[in-house]
Design an enzyme around this catalytic site. Structure first.
Site, PDB file in Angstrom:
ATOM      1  N   LEU A   1       0.838  -1.197   0.000  1.00  0.00           N
ATOM      2  CA  LEU A   1       0.000   0.000   0.000  1.00  0.00           C
ATOM      3  C   LEU A   1       0.873   1.247   0.000  1.00  0.00           C
ATOM      4  O   LEU A   1       1.802   1.364   0.798  1.00  0.00           O
ATOM      5  CB  LEU A   1      -0.900   0.004   1.245  1.00  0.00           C
ATOM      6  CG  LEU A   1      -1.584   1.334   1.593  1.00  0.00           C
ATOM      7  CD1 LEU A   1      -2.629   1.690   0.529  1.00  0.00           C
ATOM      8  CD2 LEU A   1      -2.227   1.275   2.976  1.00  0.00           C
ATOM      9  N   SER A   2       0.555   2.211  -0.844  1.00  0.00           N
ATOM     10  CA  SER A   2       1.155   3.540  -0.832  1.00  0.00           C
ATOM     11  C   SER A   2       2.670   3.509  -0.938  1.00  0.00           C
ATOM     12  O   SER A   2       3.206   3.109  -1.959  1.00  0.00           O
ATOM     13  CB  SER A   2       0.728   4.277   0.430  1.00  0.00           C
ATOM     14  OG  SER A   2      -0.513   4.849   0.232  1.00  0.00           O
ATOM     15  N   ALA A   3       3.395   3.933   0.118  1.00  0.00           N
ATOM     16  CA  ALA A   3       4.851   3.809   0.070  1.00  0.00           C
ATOM     17  C   ALA A   3       5.224   2.357  -0.149  1.00  0.00           C
ATOM     18  O   ALA A   3       6.189   2.049  -0.858  1.00  0.00           O
ATOM     19  CB  ALA A   3       5.479   4.331   1.356  1.00  0.00           C
TER      20      ALA A   3
END
Length: 335
Positions: A162-164
Site C-alpha cells: 500500500l502507498s509507500a
C-alpha cells in the site's frame, strides 16, 4: 491545525509549479501525509525473522508461517504504508487469514524510524531504488531466507503493498523481476517517477511525471531481465487525495509496454459494483488487471463482512465492500 491528508496543505493555493514546489519543500518534514496508516488495535500474529543475510537497507523483517505449511508453498511479500507497522497492516488487510486458509507463507519487511521518520519505505531515494543496494537488496535477502527455511516454490513468489509500500512494490518488481511471479500495487506510484522528496511529493499529486516512454525505459533498464515478466494487479481509489489516480494509469502504461499489450483492455466488467479492466495475452492469460474503486479515497479496499471477507477497517484500511486481499490472491491463483 494543518490537515496533512489535504493536498492543499502542500499546494498552498499557488498558481505556478514553482510555488507549488516551494510549498512542498516547506512541508516536506511532515511526511505523514505521504502514505498514512494506523493502528486498528488488534493482535500481532507475526514473528521476527532475525537472520537473513546482509541488510544494507537496515529494515526489520516479520513473517507469518501457518502450521503444517506444505513444502512447495507460495510466498507473499507484504509491504505496509507509512505510519503503519507490519502487524497493523496484516490485521487491516487480513493476509494472515489468507495464509491460514490456503497454505501461504508471508514475509513482512518493516521500516524503522531511523531510516524514515514516518516508517515509509524510501522508494524515491536513489540508494533505495536500484538493484543490488539498499532496501531492495535487504528485501531480496529476506525472501531468500524464507525460501530456504520453508521450502518455498520459487515459481510462486508474489509481492504487494500500500502507498509507500505500493511504490516499493514497483521498485521490487522492476529491480528483481525474475524473483516474482506477480505483484499488486495499491495506491502506489510507477517505478522511476521520482528521485527526490520534492519530486515524490509532486508525483503524488499528479504533477510532472516523466513521459510514458521515459517510464518504460527506466523500468526496462532496472535489471538485465528479458522476461517472462510478473503479472500485475493495480488498485486505486478514484478520488484518492493523497496519491492521484493518474499514477495508476502511469503504472499500467509501464507494464503494458513491458508485456507488449495494447492500450485498450482485453475485457472490462464489474466486480462488487466496481469496474475491472483486464489485459490478456494472445492465449487469453490475464497479465494485468486494474480495479478503480469508485468514490474511494486513499487506502486498501476491504470487505470485512460476508463471503470472501478479510481484515479490519481502520485508518486507510477502507470498508468498500470489495476485498483487495481476496481478489489479489485469486488473481495469483492462490485461492
Amino acid at each position: 491545525m494543518m490537515n496533512l491528508m489535504d493536498p492543499s496543505t502542500y499546494m498552498g493555493g499557488s498558481s505556478s509549479q514553482n510555488d507549488r514546489l516551494a510549498d512542498l519543500k516547506e512541508f516536506g518534514s511532515n511526511l505523514g501525509a505521504l502514505y498514512a496508516g494506523g493502528n486498528n488495535g488488534q493482535n500481532d500474529r507475526l514473528t521476527h525473522l532475525n537472520e537473513f543475510g546482509a541488510n544494507p537497507g537496515a529494515l526489520n523483517a516479520k513473517i507469518y508461517i501457518p502450521e503444517d505449511l506444505p513444502a512447495g508453498a507460495p510466498l507473499v511479500v507484504v509491504l505496509h504504508g507509512s505510519d503503519q507497522t507490519a502487524a497493523e497492516y496484516d490485521v487491516g488487510a487480513g493476509w494472515s487469514d489468507i495464509a491460514d486458509r490456503y497454505g501461504v507463507a508471508l514475509l513482512f519487511p518493516e521500516q524503522q524510524r531511523v531510516n524514515n521518520m514516518t516508517l515509509g519505505f524510501n522508494w524515491f531515494e536513489p540508494d533505495d531504488s536500484h538493484r543490488g543496494a539498499g532496501e531492495p537488496l535487504s528485501i531480496l535477502h529476506m525472501v531468500e531466507q524464507v525460501v530456504s527455511d520453508h521450502g518455498i516454490d520459487r515459481q510462486r513468489i508474489f509481492i504487494t503493498g500500500l502507498s509507500a509500500g505500493g511504490a516499493m512494490t514497483s521498485v521490487m518488481l522492476a529491480t528483481y523481476p525474475e524473483i516474482f511471479a506477480g505483484g499488486a500495487i495499491i495506491a502506489g506510484l510507477p517505478y522511476g517517477s521520482a528521485d527526490t522528496l520534492s519530486e515524490a511529493l509532486l508525483r503524488m499529486q499528479g504533477f510532472g511525471s516523466p513521459a510514458a516512454q521515459q517510464l518504460e525505459t527506466r523500468l526496462r533498464n532496472a535489471s538485465t531481465h528479458e522476461g517472462p515478466w510478473p503479472t500485475l494487479s493495480v488498485w486505486h481509489g478514484s478520488v484518492d487525495r493523497t496519491v492521484d489516480a493518474s499514477n495508476a494509469n502511469a503504472i499500467l502504461g509501464q507494464w503494458r509496454a513491458l508485456h507488449d499489450l495494447e492500450e485498450s483492455p482485453s475485457s472490462t466488467h464489474t466486480v462488487n459494483g466496481y469496474p475491472r479492466r483486464v489485459w490478456s495475452d494472445a492465449e487469453g492469460r490475464e497479465l494485468i488487471e486494474e480495479y478503480s474503486i469508485t468514490g474511494m479515497d486513499h487506502g486498501t479496499p476491504l470487505k470485512t463482512q460476508g463471503k470472501d471477507c478479510y481484515g479490519s477497517s481502520g485508518d486507510y484500511m477502507l470498508e468498500v465492500n470489495i476485498s483487495s486481499t481476496h481478489h489479489i490472491a485469486d488473481f495469483w491463483g492462490l485461492v
